[in-house]
Design a protein around this motif. Sequence first.
Motif, mmCIF file in Angstrom:
data_model
loop_
_atom_site.group_PDB
_atom_site.id
_atom_site.type_symbol
_atom_site.label_atom_id
_atom_site.label_comp_id
_atom_site.label_asym_id
_atom_site.label_seq_id
_atom_site.Cartn_x
_atom_site.Cartn_y
_atom_site.Cartn_z
ATOM 1 N N VAL A 20 0.829 -1.201 0.000
ATOM 2 C CA VAL A 20 0.000 0.000 0.000
ATOM 3 C C VAL A 20 0.872 1.264 0.000
ATOM 4 O O VAL A 20 0.614 2.208 -0.757
ATOM 5 N N VAL A 21 1.904 1.286 0.820
ATOM 6 C CA VAL A 21 2.776 2.466 0.898
ATOM 7 C C VAL A 21 3.475 2.695 -0.431
ATOM 8 O O VAL A 21 3.553 3.838 -0.918
ATOM 9 N N ASN A 22 3.985 1.643 -1.043
ATOM 10 C CA ASN A 22 4.665 1.797 -2.337
ATOM 11 C C ASN A 22 3.715 2.347 -3.395
ATOM 12 O O ASN A 22 4.097 3.196 -4.213
ATOM 13 N N TYR A 23 2.482 1.881 -3.359
ATOM 14 C CA TYR A 23 1.501 2.374 -4.338
ATOM 15 C C TYR A 23 1.245 3.865 -4.136
ATOM 16 O O TYR A 23 1.274 4.661 -5.092
ATOM 17 N N ILE A 24 0.988 4.269 -2.909
ATOM 18 C CA ILE A 24 0.695 5.677 -2.645
ATOM 19 C C ILE A 24 1.899 6.547 -2.993
ATOM 20 O O ILE A 24 1.760 7.628 -3.585
ATOM 21 N N LYS A 25 3.098 6.083 -2.636
ATOM 22 C CA LYS A 25 4.308 6.826 -2.972
ATOM 23 C C LYS A 25 4.424 7.015 -4.486
ATOM 24 O O LYS A 25 4.846 8.081 -4.946
ATOM 25 N N SER A 26 4.007 6.017 -5.250
ATOM 26 C CA SER A 26 4.125 6.105 -6.711
ATOM 27 C C SER A 26 3.205 7.165 -7.297
ATOM 28 O O SER A 26 3.423 7.638 -8.416
ATOM 29 N N THR A 27 2.173 7.575 -6.553
ATOM 30 C CA THR A 27 1.242 8.597 -7.040
ATOM 31 C C THR A 27 1.712 10.010 -6.687
ATOM 32 O O THR A 27 1.107 10.991 -7.127
ATOM 33 N N GLY A 28 2.743 10.112 -5.848
ATOM 34 C CA GLY A 28 3.270 11.411 -5.456
ATOM 35 C C GLY A 28 2.543 12.058 -4.286
ATOM 36 O O GLY A 28 2.823 13.210 -3.941
ATOM 37 N N LEU A 29 1.615 11.348 -3.651
ATOM 38 C CA LEU A 29 0.878 11.898 -2.521
ATOM 39 C C LEU A 29 1.611 11.641 -1.204
ATOM 40 O O LEU A 29 2.433 10.732 -1.099
ATOM 41 N N GLU A 30 1.296 12.447 -0.195
ATOM 42 C CA GLU A 30 1.822 12.190 1.139
ATOM 43 C C GLU A 30 1.245 10.883 1.671
ATOM 44 O O GLU A 30 0.101 10.530 1.355
ATOM 45 N N VAL A 31 2.019 10.209 2.497
ATOM 46 C CA VAL A 31 1.513 8.982 3.097
ATOM 47 C C VAL A 31 2.013 8.861 4.536
ATOM 48 O O VAL A 31 3.173 9.121 4.822
ATOM 49 N N ARG A 32 1.064 8.542 5.402
ATOM 50 C CA ARG A 32 1.398 8.222 6.790
ATOM 51 C C ARG A 32 0.981 6.789 7.049
ATOM 52 O O ARG A 32 -0.127 6.372 6.669
ATOM 53 N N PHE A 33 1.841 6.045 7.709
ATOM 54 C CA PHE A 33 1.469 4.695 8.141
ATOM 55 C C PHE A 33 1.367 4.694 9.656
ATOM 56 O O PHE A 33 2.303 5.089 10.357
ATOM 57 N N SER A 34 0.225 4.236 10.173
ATOM 58 C CA SER A 34 0.023 4.196 11.617
ATOM 59 C C SER A 34 -0.425 2.819 12.075
ATOM 60 O O SER A 34 -1.226 2.152 11.415
ATOM 61 N N SER A 35 0.116 2.421 13.208
ATOM 62 C CA SER A 35 -0.431 1.250 13.897
ATOM 63 C C SER A 35 -1.670 1.712 14.656
ATOM 64 O O SER A 35 -1.815 2.894 14.983
ATOM 65 N N GLU A 36 -2.569 0.790 14.925
ATOM 66 C CA GLU A 36 -3.725 1.084 15.762
ATOM 67 C C GLU A 36 -3.548 0.332 17.070
ATOM 68 O O GLU A 36 -3.017 -0.772 17.090
ATOM 69 N N ASP A 37 -3.993 0.954 18.177
ATOM 70 C CA ASP A 37 -3.825 0.367 19.508
ATOM 71 C C ASP A 37 -2.335 0.153 19.810
ATOM 72 O O ASP A 37 -1.920 -0.889 20.315
ATOM 73 N N SER A 38 -1.560 1.192 19.529
ATOM 74 C CA SER A 38 -0.097 1.100 19.618
ATOM 75 C C SER A 38 0.396 0.728 21.012
ATOM 76 O O SER A 38 1.369 -0.025 21.163
ATOM 77 N N PHE A 39 -0.260 1.259 22.047
ATOM 78 C CA PHE A 39 0.257 1.077 23.397
ATOM 79 C C PHE A 39 -0.067 -0.297 23.982
ATOM 80 O O PHE A 39 0.420 -0.634 25.053
ATOM 81 N N ARG A 40 -0.879 -1.069 23.265
ATOM 82 C CA ARG A 40 -1.102 -2.465 23.666
ATOM 83 C C ARG A 40 -0.517 -3.420 22.626
ATOM 84 O O ARG A 40 -0.864 -4.597 22.588
ATOM 85 N N SER A 41 0.370 -2.877 21.799
ATOM 86 C CA SER A 41 1.070 -3.699 20.810
ATOM 87 C C SER A 41 2.459 -4.056 21.323
ATOM 88 O O SER A 41 3.031 -3.348 22.156
#
Length: 426
Positions: A144-165
């Motif tokens: 997913v990140v590689n695809y979004i990067k290929s379009t030239g848009l900003e991308v943020r990747f976030s974990s969910e429930d980080s503090f219980r991971s």
Amino acid sequence: MTSNNTTATSSNPYGKSVADFLSRVDNFSIIESTLREGEQFANAFFDTAKKIEIAKALDDFGVEYIEITSPAASEQSRQDCVAIASLGLKSKILTHVRCHMDDARIAVETGVDGLDVVIGTSSFLRQFSHGKSMEYITQQAIEVVNYIKSTGLEVRFSSEDSFRSDLVDLLNIYRTVDKLGVNRVGIADTVGCANPRQVYELVRTLRGVVSCDIECHFHNDTGCAIANAYAALEAGATHIDTSVLGIGERNGITPLGGLVARMYTADRDYITGKYKLHKLRDLENLVADAVDIEVPFNNYVTGYCAFTHKAGIHAKAILNNPSTYEILKPEDFGMTRYVSIGHRLTGWNAVKSRTQQLGLELTDDQVKQVTAKIKQMADIKPLGIEAVDHLLREFHAKHTDNHLEQLGRMEVTVHQEAQEHSEQTG
């Protein structure tokens, strides 16, 4: 983007600490999520026109980013996404999507400036939500990140429930997406379980692992959202998610007004130069009306009690120097302070100030007399400002009449004495 108030900040005990060399309390961005997280608030239903109105108000306030609901959520959400992305706002428009190629493709076509990608990483979510392993999550993230990067848009990747991971799982996947070139990685306290010390330690650790920006999303279930946001910035986070009045899932997230108040205390010049603080009240009223709630009485900055002073000893000090009992300057937010005097705790200094505002000339002894009268009446029932003003005017008129009557009697006496003296010498 650096603060031009370095001297003031270094001498401010509530601001940036020299020990926190990674601190970003004077250099951060707000990702405003009223139109995404806020849509998950129990009362929320924003039609397109209302979304556009809120988006324009947020842009006018000065937030750097506006996050809106995933266009994959519904057809109307997709149309709203396109409409807001085409407004030409100064704020960058982001949309929040699952870490899935179908969602990413739909979002890219809406014209937004960037995608906020999220997937659950805690054992709770992996077992009871999407049911995927960390290996699967990593592969999905890479695709997913590689695809979004290929379009030239900003991308943020976030974990969910980080503090219980698991920390190792988190750092591994963050390191992976950082190497792919994401603009930001995100930490999410999805259930509001984290405390400021835990936040500081996790962000500080992550700051040593990734070179990209760090975004933080804090839920307020246990009342720590603002404190956690501040701790994150102290540790080196660069972006904080907010919503107007903190609306969102359950008890919501970091409130925009609360964060601004906290950061104003840390660096007033930075905040007043960056955001139109006098627009905050109108912005909050707009959203409150849209979701059919009242702005809380103790709301940060804009609650009707925020700058109200009641105790006599407080009122005297406030009149001498407002900073004695105010860490925020109400005028910076387009607000005014109010010194309440219609109650049994009132002091004569506050009453004197009110008489001066009304243009009533009374001696200190007279002010003390009328203050005693106010206290006596307020022991039965608190008085509104109209009732107090009426009492002050009546008291002034009575004492003015008495004074004039006394002057009149004195004039008559003087005149009589002068006439008698004239008769005797004549």
